[in-house]
Write a protein that holds these residues in place. Structure first.
Motif, PDB file in Angstrom:
ATOM      1  N   UNK A  45      11.065 -11.052  17.592  1.00 49.89           N
ATOM      2  CA  UNK A  45      11.534 -10.265  16.452  1.00 49.89           C
ATOM      3  C   UNK A  45      11.766  -8.814  16.859  1.00 49.89           C
ATOM      4  N   UNK A  46      10.818  -8.229  17.568  1.00 48.24           N
ATOM      5  CA  UNK A  46      10.936  -6.828  17.963  1.00 48.24           C
ATOM      6  C   UNK A  46      12.134  -6.629  18.886  1.00 48.24           C
ATOM      7  N   UNK A  47      12.300  -7.515  19.842  1.00 47.48           N
ATOM      8  CA  UNK A  47      13.423  -7.405  20.773  1.00 47.48           C
ATOM      9  C   UNK A  47      14.752  -7.467  20.019  1.00 47.48           C
ATOM     10  N   UNK A  48      14.836  -8.363  19.052  1.00 46.31           N
ATOM     11  CA  UNK A  48      16.066  -8.528  18.283  1.00 46.31           C
ATOM     12  C   UNK A  48      16.341  -7.298  17.423  1.00 46.31           C
ATOM     13  N   UNK A  55      20.860  -0.021  20.281  1.00 50.18           N
ATOM     14  CA  UNK A  55      21.427  -0.734  21.437  1.00 50.18           C
ATOM     15  C   UNK A  55      21.203  -0.021  22.766  1.00 50.18           C
ATOM     16  N   UNK A  56      20.969   1.289  22.735  1.00 54.43           N
ATOM     17  CA  UNK A  56      20.719   2.019  23.974  1.00 54.43           C
ATOM     18  C   UNK A  56      19.423   1.576  24.642  1.00 54.43           C
ATOM     19  N   UNK A 120      13.302   2.438  12.465  1.00 54.42           N
ATOM     20  CA  UNK A 120      14.127   1.270  12.226  1.00 54.42           C
ATOM     21  C   UNK A 120      14.121   0.856  10.769  1.00 54.42           C
ATOM     22  N   UNK A 121      15.124   0.091  10.389  1.00 50.67           N
ATOM     23  CA  UNK A 121      15.268  -0.382   9.022  1.00 50.67           C
ATOM     24  C   UNK A 121      14.865  -1.860   8.924  1.00 50.67           C
ATOM     25  N   UNK A 122      14.566  -2.335   7.703  1.00 47.42           N
ATOM     26  CA  UNK A 122      14.265  -3.761   7.529  1.00 47.42           C
ATOM     27  C   UNK A 122      15.417  -4.616   8.057  1.00 47.42           C
ATOM     28  N   UNK A 123      15.062  -5.712   8.732  1.00 46.65           N
ATOM     29  CA  UNK A 123      16.085  -6.591   9.300  1.00 46.65           C
ATOM     30  C   UNK A 123      15.436  -7.880   9.774  1.00 46.65           C
ATOM     31  N   UNK A 124      16.226  -8.920   9.845  1.00 42.31           N
ATOM     32  CA  UNK A 124      15.795 -10.175  10.456  1.00 42.31           C
ATOM     33  C   UNK A 124      14.592 -10.813   9.812  1.00 42.31           C
ATOM     34  N   UNK A 125      14.436 -10.621   8.505  1.00 41.09           N
ATOM     35  CA  UNK A 125      13.286 -11.179   7.823  1.00 41.09           C
ATOM     36  C   UNK A 125      12.084 -10.263   7.804  1.00 41.09           C
TER      37      UNK A 125
END
Length: 331
Positions: A45-48, A55-56, A120-125
């Protein structure tokens, strides 16, 4: 070690000195809510999320900390950064608070504190904002790593004095975001009395009640000051035996500084406790409330009234004894 230090073998390990967890204000107070409120947080999850949002840094390796914290899950990002993700809704407000205030406080303090690099923002569940910080080297302040406990006590007192002198205008007042650190002990009055009742026959309940009620008779009648809110051995880093950094400002706020005194009983003793107290310009009432904050946390852990980690669960009896000055169990 802490979430920002050199080896991940002890990352975010906390001593009982950490008083960051009160009763669950809104989310994970019961088992049936834990599955709903706590998403699965892992390397994948963290990697994604890092790759999508930053992306950097997408090519940097992600590695879970060997020992995770209670309120945040922690991951290495490359060699020089740390990712922290709140583990439940109760802790999510800390992200924006740290990003807003830590850069303003840092230049005014005598020791390094965490540097937020990105949010970071909420994402991927995953439903909450999360943080990337610069990695701070150091070992958590276990007694065997400290060259001179009185010297560390003096250094910490100097840090707290500097923190309390910073202009508190617009700073976050006590509330759910920091489990009412800096606020009134009355928030935890009923819980403390329940813990004392449950532990009768195992502690000196009369002495514990006396410490608690003496503190309730006092108040902070000065302007509010900045508080760390969770001053514990697990949030102090040392290098070469000396205090080098203060970390984990999730309980940051402005109010009564009494809660920042708990380390006087959870880490310091004898000469080091006297050195810590002598340097801080605080009155007897504030020290009485500091003693009570310490007692509250030790009591609820000992009585099983709060969810805690293995480190904390092993410590409350020693701390209760320190706070009650070795008074015997009630007859």
């Amino acid at each position: 070690m802490s979430f920002m230090c050199a080896s991940d073998s002890r990352i975010t390990e906390k001593s009982l000195g950490s008083i960051s967890k009160g009763p669950r204000v809104s989310s994970i107070g019961t088992t049936d809510k834990m599955d709903v409120e706590q998403p699965v947080i892992d390397d994948t999850l963290v990697r994604r999320m890092v790759a999508a949002r930053f992306p950097q840094w997408a090519d940097l390796p992600v590695r879970s900390a060997a020992v995770g914290g209670w309120d945040n899950k922690t991951f290495h990002l490359g060699e020089h950064m740390i990712v922290r993700l709140p583990s439940a809704a109760d802790y999510s407000a800390q992200v924006e608070k740290e990003h807003r205030w830590l850069p303003k406080l840092a230049p005014l303090l005598p020791l390094p504190i965490p540097t937020p690099l990105a949010m970071g923002e909420p994402a991927g569940g995953y439903p909450w904002r999360w943080s990337i910080y610069r990695w701070i080297e150091g070992d958590t302040a276990a007694p065997e790593r400290i060259a001179d406990l009185s010297d560390l006590a003096a250094s910490l007192a100097q840090f707290l004095i500097a923190l309390q002198r910073i202009d508190p205008t617009d700073g976050p007042r006590p509330g759910p975001h920091n489990f009412w650190r800096g606020g009134s002990l009355t928030t935890y009055d009923a819980e403390t009395r329940r813990a004392i009742a449950l532990l009768k026959g195992k502690i000196n309940a009369k002495a514990a009640t006396g410490v608690w009620e003496a503190a309730l008779k006092t108040t902070w009648d000065r302007p509010p000051v900045w508080i760390h809110g969770d001053v514990s051995a697990g949030n102090l880093l040392v290098k070469e035996g000396r205090l080098s950094s203060v970390i984990d400002f999730g309980m940051l706020g402005v109010g009564d500084p009494a809660c920042d005194l708990s380390i006087a009983w959870t880490l310091f003793n004898g000469a080091s406790r006297k050195a810590f107290r002598a340097m801080l310009p605080l009155d007897a009432g504030t020290w009485a409330r500091g003693r009570a904050w310490t007692l509250w946390k030790a009591l609820i852990v000992a009585a099983g009234l709060t969810e805690t980690n293995v480190v904390e669960s092993a410590q409350p009896w020693r701390v209760i004894d320190e706070v009650l000055e070795g008074r015997n169990i009630d007859a």
